[in-house]
Design an enzyme around this catalytic site. Structure first.
Site, PDB file in Angstrom:
ATOM      1  N   SER A  22       1.174  -1.198   0.181  1.00 16.66           N
ATOM      2  CA  SER A  22       0.010  -0.275   0.234  1.00 16.66           C
ATOM      3  C   SER A  22       0.756   1.502  -0.164  1.00 16.66           C
ATOM      4  CB  SER A  22      -0.758   0.038   1.036  1.00 16.66           C
ATOM      5  OG  SER A  22      -1.942   1.020   1.251  1.00 16.66           O
ATOM      6  N   ASN A  23       0.295   2.469   0.095  1.00 17.05           N
ATOM      7  CA  ASN A  23       1.128   3.709   0.408  1.00 17.05           C
ATOM      8  C   ASN A  23       0.720   4.424   1.599  1.00 17.05           C
ATOM      9  OD1 ASN A  23      -1.411   5.061  -0.734  1.00 17.05           O
ATOM     10  ND2 ASN A  23      -0.630   3.544  -1.746  1.00 17.05           N
ATOM     11  N   ARG A  24       0.824   5.669   1.471  1.00 16.55           N
ATOM     12  CA  ARG A  24       0.580   6.732   3.156  1.00 16.55           C
ATOM     13  C   ARG A  24      -0.864   7.860   2.825  1.00 16.55           C
ATOM     14  NH1 ARG A  24       4.212   9.733   4.182  1.00 16.55           N
ATOM     15  NH2 ARG A  24       5.215   9.704   2.620  1.00 16.55           N
ATOM     16  N   SER A  25      -1.539   6.725   2.013  1.00 19.82           N
ATOM     17  CA  SER A  25      -2.161   8.068   1.704  1.00 19.82           C
ATOM     18  C   SER A  25      -3.365   8.434   2.654  1.00 19.82           C
ATOM     19  CB  SER A  25      -3.369   7.886  -0.081  1.00 19.82           C
ATOM     20  OG  SER A  25      -4.964   8.588   0.288  1.00 19.82           O
ATOM     21  N   ALA A  36      -4.205   7.467  -4.816  1.00 15.87           N
ATOM     22  CA  ALA A  36      -2.802   7.027  -4.716  1.00 15.87           C
ATOM     23  C   ALA A  36      -3.314   4.981  -4.605  1.00 15.87           C
ATOM     24  CB  ALA A  36      -1.791   7.124  -3.037  1.00 15.87           C
TER      25      ALA A  36
END
Ligand code: PMT
Length: 403
Positions: free
Chosen positions: A207-210, A274
């Site tokens: 995943s990512n930091r959005s 994102a």
């Protein structure tokens, strides 16, 4: 957004009166015609000449100005909205009593325009029972109060009493003005927000930091501006804004499916999500066990939801975002073209106060015609308004055909 709107700005005697200059600048920048009326004590704190230069309009104070005969009736009738900022405890008492002994108080009795007041005073004064009672009386009469903020005061004390910041006041002006004629009424807006999660096994994912903050701010403002809003959201901690339909998804594939279902019905599409660019080629059915040696994970590209979308309706406007760490304008312009967008919001996510999981953003808006406009750092909520404003402007300008 405020083009054609007449705002009557009353300024009363308060140390915060100098902030009326910033307010005039913000409101005129948004297209409003601002007529300033000063009380006698306000003259002690801010110069009528400076306000005249900032507003481009004569600044009035006196009921008995031979050059502006019956100004109180004319201004009262012409105003789309009356804003008093800052309003002092004394002037609040005058309003509550219905006094009419100067130009500003007289035109307040004459006007039928919606009225907003933004108080500024010292801590003890704001808490005084007389002020509290006057404020609740004014609220009962339909006057909207922009509550003062907490912070250091002119007296050196800390507490509630500071004039609300110009962004908050400008937003309150827009909300009140658009109550009856919202700028997005009739628009169906589709917004994506947050990250996607691409499962590795039942407990792990890529995943990512959005945080979803940018997309949720857009959904909130679009809904407040009268649009019918659907928000397709990856996993976030945020609650859906009121009046917004939220569809919760996890993976890029789920987001793509929900997006395609809603795409054709939407007049405006804004893709802030994102979306993970890669996902594991396969998801393990059971939790992957440690083996004590190096493991590799085979990844494949996820579908590019924006790029592979079906052709939309003729009136559809499509806005994308570009999260970049280098060559901001060049990379974002490529995405604008490849993804057939009308507008791209380019954020350099390496800057402090920009991009992932912060309350603010710093962006360039790039239109299909190519020009890039740099915006200063601002709250994601305020930026949401600017993005929607720019998007609507595109509809009135014929677009060059796509290569
Ligand atoms: O959520 P916040 O914490 O508030 O953070 C906001 C944000 C940083 C996520 C937001 O401002 C932002 O930049 N969103 C886009 C992030 C991104 O994925 O950018 P990109 O340059 O990789 O993608 C370009 C565009 O294509 C984006 O509109 C993206 O949604 C879309 N895309 C990307 C990959 C993919 N597989 N499908 C897509 O549709």
């Amino acid at each position: 957004m405020l083009a054609g709107k007449k705002i009557l700005l009353g300024v009363t005697g308060s140390i915060a009166a100098y902030k009326s200059l910033h307010l005039v600048r913000e409101l005129t920048k948004a297209g409003a015609c601002v007529n300033v009326v000063l009380t006698a004590t306000a003259h002690e704190f801010v110069s009528p000449l400076t306000l005249k230069v900032f507003s481009g309009q004569p600044v009035l104070s006196s009921l008995f100005d031979p050059e502006n005969d019956m100004a109180h009736l004319r201004l009262a009738e012409e105003a789309d909205l009356v804003l008093i900022a800052p309003v002092s405890a004394h002037f609040i008492a005058k309003m509550a009593a219905g006094l009419a002994d100067d130009l500003l108080s007289t035109l307040l009795l004459a006007t039928k325009a919606p009225t907003l007041i933004a108080p500024a005073m010292d801590l003890g004064m704001w808490d005084h029972p007389a002020v509290r009672e006057n404020i609740s009386l004014l609220k009962k009469r339909g006057i909207q109060v922009i509550e003062p903020e907490s912070g250091p005061l002119a007296s050196g004390k800390e507490g509630v009493g500071r004039l609300a910041c110009e962004q908050t006041i400008t937003e309150a002006v827009m909300t009140l003005l658009f109550e009856n004629h919202p700028p997005l009424s009739g628009e169906v807006v589709l917004i994506t927000a947050g990250p996607t999660e691409e499962a590795i096994d039942p407990v792990r994912f890529i995943s990512n930091r959005s945080s979803g903050k940018m997309g949720y701010a857009l959904a909130e403002v679009a809904s407040q501006w009268g649009a019918d809003v659907t928000l397709i959201s990856g996993p976030t901690q945020l609650s859906p804004p009121s009046g917004v339909e939220r569809i919760s998804v996890r993976s890029a594939a789920e987001m793509e499916k929900a997006f395609n279902l809603k795409l054709y019905a939407s007049s405006i599409v804004i893709m802030t999500a994102a979306v993970s660019d890669y996902r594991p080629v396969s998801t393990a059915k059971q939790k992957i066990k440690k083996t004590g040696s190096v493991r590799t994970l085979d990844l494949e590209e996820t579908p590019d939801i924006l790029e592979t979308r079906a052709l939309g309706r003729d009136d559809q406007l499509v806005v994308g975002f570009a999260a970049e760490t280098e060559n901001l304008i060049e990379n974002a312009t490529k995405k604008l073209k490849n993804k057939r967008l009308d507008l791209i919001v380019a954020n350099d996510v390496t800057l402090e106060g920009a991009g992932f999981d912060v309350e603010t953003n710093i962006v360039h808006l790039i239109k299909r015609a190519g020009e890039a406009t740099a915006l200063p750092k601002m709250s994601k909520r305020l930026l949401a308004g600017k993005i929607l404003e720019e998007t609507l402007k595109i509809r009135t300008i014929p677009l060059p055909s796509l290569p």
